[in-house]
Design a protein around this motif. Sequence first.
Motif, mmCIF file in Angstrom:
data_model
loop_
_atom_site.group_PDB
_atom_site.id
_atom_site.type_symbol
_atom_site.label_atom_id
_atom_site.label_comp_id
_atom_site.label_asym_id
_atom_site.label_seq_id
_atom_site.Cartn_x
_atom_site.Cartn_y
_atom_site.Cartn_z
ATOM 1 N N VAL A 1 -4.850 33.122 40.988
ATOM 2 C CA VAL A 1 -6.210 33.182 41.539
ATOM 3 C C VAL A 1 -7.215 32.666 40.517
ATOM 4 O O VAL A 1 -8.097 31.859 40.823
ATOM 5 C CB VAL A 1 -6.555 34.623 41.964
ATOM 6 C CG1 VAL A 1 -8.009 34.717 42.389
ATOM 7 C CG2 VAL A 1 -5.646 35.073 43.089
ATOM 8 N N ILE A 2 -7.062 33.122 39.261
ATOM 9 C CA ILE A 2 -8.001 32.697 38.223
ATOM 10 C C ILE A 2 -7.940 31.193 38.027
ATOM 11 O O ILE A 2 -8.953 30.491 38.016
ATOM 12 C CB ILE A 2 -7.686 33.423 36.888
ATOM 13 C CG1 ILE A 2 -7.978 34.916 37.029
ATOM 14 C CG2 ILE A 2 -8.490 32.819 35.737
ATOM 15 C CD1 ILE A 2 -7.410 35.746 35.906
ATOM 16 N N LYS A 3 -6.713 30.678 37.923
ATOM 17 C CA LYS A 3 -6.517 29.264 37.582
ATOM 18 C C LYS A 3 -6.849 28.345 38.754
ATOM 19 O O LYS A 3 -7.426 27.276 38.555
ATOM 20 C CB LYS A 3 -5.059 29.113 37.130
ATOM 21 C CG LYS A 3 -4.459 27.728 37.171
ATOM 22 C CD LYS A 3 -3.113 27.716 36.493
ATOM 23 C CE LYS A 3 -2.023 28.389 37.309
ATOM 24 N NZ LYS A 3 -1.417 27.603 38.369
ATOM 25 N N ASP A 4 -6.498 28.762 39.979
ATOM 26 C CA ASP A 4 -6.630 27.845 41.114
ATOM 27 C C ASP A 4 -7.854 28.105 41.991
ATOM 28 O O ASP A 4 -8.232 27.259 42.794
ATOM 29 C CB ASP A 4 -5.374 27.897 41.987
ATOM 30 C CG ASP A 4 -4.157 27.362 41.237
ATOM 31 O OD1 ASP A 4 -4.360 26.488 40.380
ATOM 32 O OD2 ASP A 4 -3.031 27.842 41.486
ATOM 33 N N VAL A 5 -8.447 29.289 41.881
ATOM 34 C CA VAL A 5 -9.612 29.570 42.719
ATOM 35 C C VAL A 5 -10.881 29.734 41.882
ATOM 36 O O VAL A 5 -11.857 29.016 42.066
ATOM 37 C CB VAL A 5 -9.389 30.845 43.573
ATOM 38 C CG1 VAL A 5 -10.619 31.143 44.401
ATOM 39 C CG2 VAL A 5 -8.165 30.677 44.457
ATOM 40 N N ILE A 6 -10.824 30.679 40.920
ATOM 41 C CA ILE A 6 -12.059 31.021 40.210
ATOM 42 C C ILE A 6 -12.510 29.898 39.277
ATOM 43 O O ILE A 6 -13.671 29.480 39.311
ATOM 44 C CB ILE A 6 -11.866 32.330 39.410
ATOM 45 C CG1 ILE A 6 -11.591 33.453 40.403
ATOM 46 C CG2 ILE A 6 -13.092 32.632 38.574
ATOM 47 C CD1 ILE A 6 -11.267 34.751 39.773
ATOM 48 N N ILE A 7 -11.584 29.393 38.452
ATOM 49 C CA ILE A 7 -12.007 28.369 37.485
ATOM 50 C C ILE A 7 -12.481 27.086 38.185
ATOM 51 O O ILE A 7 -13.532 26.564 37.832
ATOM 52 C CB ILE A 7 -10.904 28.122 36.436
ATOM 53 C CG1 ILE A 7 -10.831 29.369 35.547
ATOM 54 C CG2 ILE A 7 -11.213 26.879 35.589
ATOM 55 C CD1 ILE A 7 -9.914 29.290 34.372
ATOM 56 N N PRO A 8 -11.763 26.592 39.211
ATOM 57 C CA PRO A 8 -12.316 25.427 39.910
ATOM 58 C C PRO A 8 -13.690 25.712 40.508
ATOM 59 O O PRO A 8 -14.583 24.863 40.466
ATOM 60 C CB PRO A 8 -11.293 25.155 41.016
ATOM 61 C CG PRO A 8 -10.032 25.724 40.512
ATOM 62 C CD PRO A 8 -10.413 26.909 39.690
ATOM 63 N N PHE A 9 -13.869 26.918 41.041
ATOM 64 C CA PHE A 9 -15.157 27.236 41.654
ATOM 65 C C PHE A 9 -16.261 27.294 40.609
ATOM 66 O O PHE A 9 -17.386 26.839 40.830
ATOM 67 C CB PHE A 9 -15.075 28.585 42.383
ATOM 68 C CG PHE A 9 -16.294 28.880 43.206
ATOM 69 C CD1 PHE A 9 -16.387 28.442 44.516
ATOM 70 C CD2 PHE A 9 -17.379 29.579 42.665
ATOM 71 C CE1 PHE A 9 -17.515 28.698 45.271
ATOM 72 C CE2 PHE A 9 -18.500 29.829 43.416
ATOM 73 C CZ PHE A 9 -18.574 29.387 44.723
#
Lengths: 280, 286
Positions: free
Chosen positions: B184-192
């Motif tokens: 979640v951190i790598k693929d959702v939060i950081i891109p966002f």
Amino acid sequence: MTAKRRRVVINYFALSFSIGSAVLGIGFLFWILWILVSNGIGALNMDIFTFDGAPPGFAESGLRHALVGQLILALGATIFGVPVGILAGTYLSEYGQTSKYANFIRDISDTMMSTPSIVIGTFVYAVVVSPMGHFSGWAGIVALAIMMVPIVLRTTDDMLSLVPQTLREAAAALGAPKYKVILQIVYRSAKVGILTGVLLSIARIAGETAPLLFTSFNNNFFSTDISEPIASLTVTMFSYATSPYEDWQQLGWAAAFILTAFVLGVNVLGRLFIKTKRKR
Amino acid sequence: MKKIVDFFFENLTKLTALFSLILLVAIMAVLFNEALPAISAFGLSFISEDVWAPNREVFGGFSSIVGSLLSTFIAMFLATPIAIGIAIFLSEIAPARVKEPIGVSVELLAAIPSVIYGMWGLFYFAPIIRDIFGGNGIGMLTAGIVLAIMILPFIAAVTRDAMNTTPDMLKESAYALGATKWDVIKDVIIPFAKAGVIGSIILALGRAIGETMAVTFVMGNVHNISLDLTAAATNIPTTLANEFAEAESGLHYASLFYLALILFLMSFVTIFVSKIYFLRKVRKSK
């Protein structure tokens, strides 16, 4: 290893790294605070507030000259910097709003805020110290005021934009001209916020050393003459801490403790103010 | 009457709004003007010339400029991963009870005057570096690490704010698909949060280049370029802080102003770019 198992292991390592770095980083920061408190409290006593600077080895030495000098510098910078910052912030929030020009000024002002403070020191040296021929409190005040404006501008802009639009409209509907709406309605309801911004900006410039090194310079004697070099807490701290004398270094720690206590105290207060403001 | 006051008030505020812009232009013009003797004497080769000898009236900025780049690089290299780790910890991992107090203390630590970091570095950190890496503890490595610790809370606080803007629904959808926390951190939060994170890192870089007091204590002010990071070195702010009040000749002053101008341009470009390209998006999304 299955794909799922692999993801779980990676997850475990990544989160451990994150927690580890948090512990490391926060640990370092608290170590610094601890050093400051333990050294500062030990060096603190009444003499600090009643005696001026003295040659190393003298028992009767203190920081009165630096505290008073700092107060004068901060006060002077506030008198010049705060009105400009508040008025400019008023323009952005009340007149410019989200226009291209206003956003450009916001960017410029934010850039000013992050301009290296030592560069501002060299600038003030060129325009104030050089023509006057010597270091002076005025130059220090100018340097600090320049640093204050963008900070006050930013918080004023933010705080005024929190004032409900309906308040302005209500006042305008009663026939109040725009300046009256701003002065009597908008300012009044954003009072706490603006004041907080001013306090925070004072805390910020109180910790500045670099722009004072060659503007207000330093003075080891008690002086309230703004047209002469004047002592400040930070420059005194710098010269005492880098001296080889133990008692001067002790005074340096005491100054560091007083300064940090002030800066953190104001920041905590400011936070509380803004919090209660937002809740209402 | 009302109209006149209104007109007056509006234009007064408009004028003060110009203050920062005027000042920015004035700083550039004044620094350039003061640096002129050095610019005409050394030209652009000032940047690549590494001899700095006030006694012979020969000035080259290479050692200071490289020192600035190197100390900033060390600081960013060390601080960025740790700060992002702190931000992830604060926004995703820490239990709610811990989040608030640790988050606030990180923000408060960002407010501590940099001179304090320098003092701590000189008295407590330099001896440790000396014992581990040799040398006398004063030099590029110590300065880089102290600088890293100083910008740590700054990057961490802004990055955390950017991460917190990720809508819960996005995260929950990912969890529902069986993603681990790290996924979640790598693929959702950081891109966002990318724009905010990169912006805060560049902004911190701009600060690190111009930071004076945290490094002046532990840098040593020796105009020397060496691969040995434990050797005393210098960077632009350190050179300015140490030599400005004591410069004797006109050319020495002009050369210092030349360095100040270079520093100003370096930080101006980094900060302006980060503002325009990254942080404005964050402001809009709020």
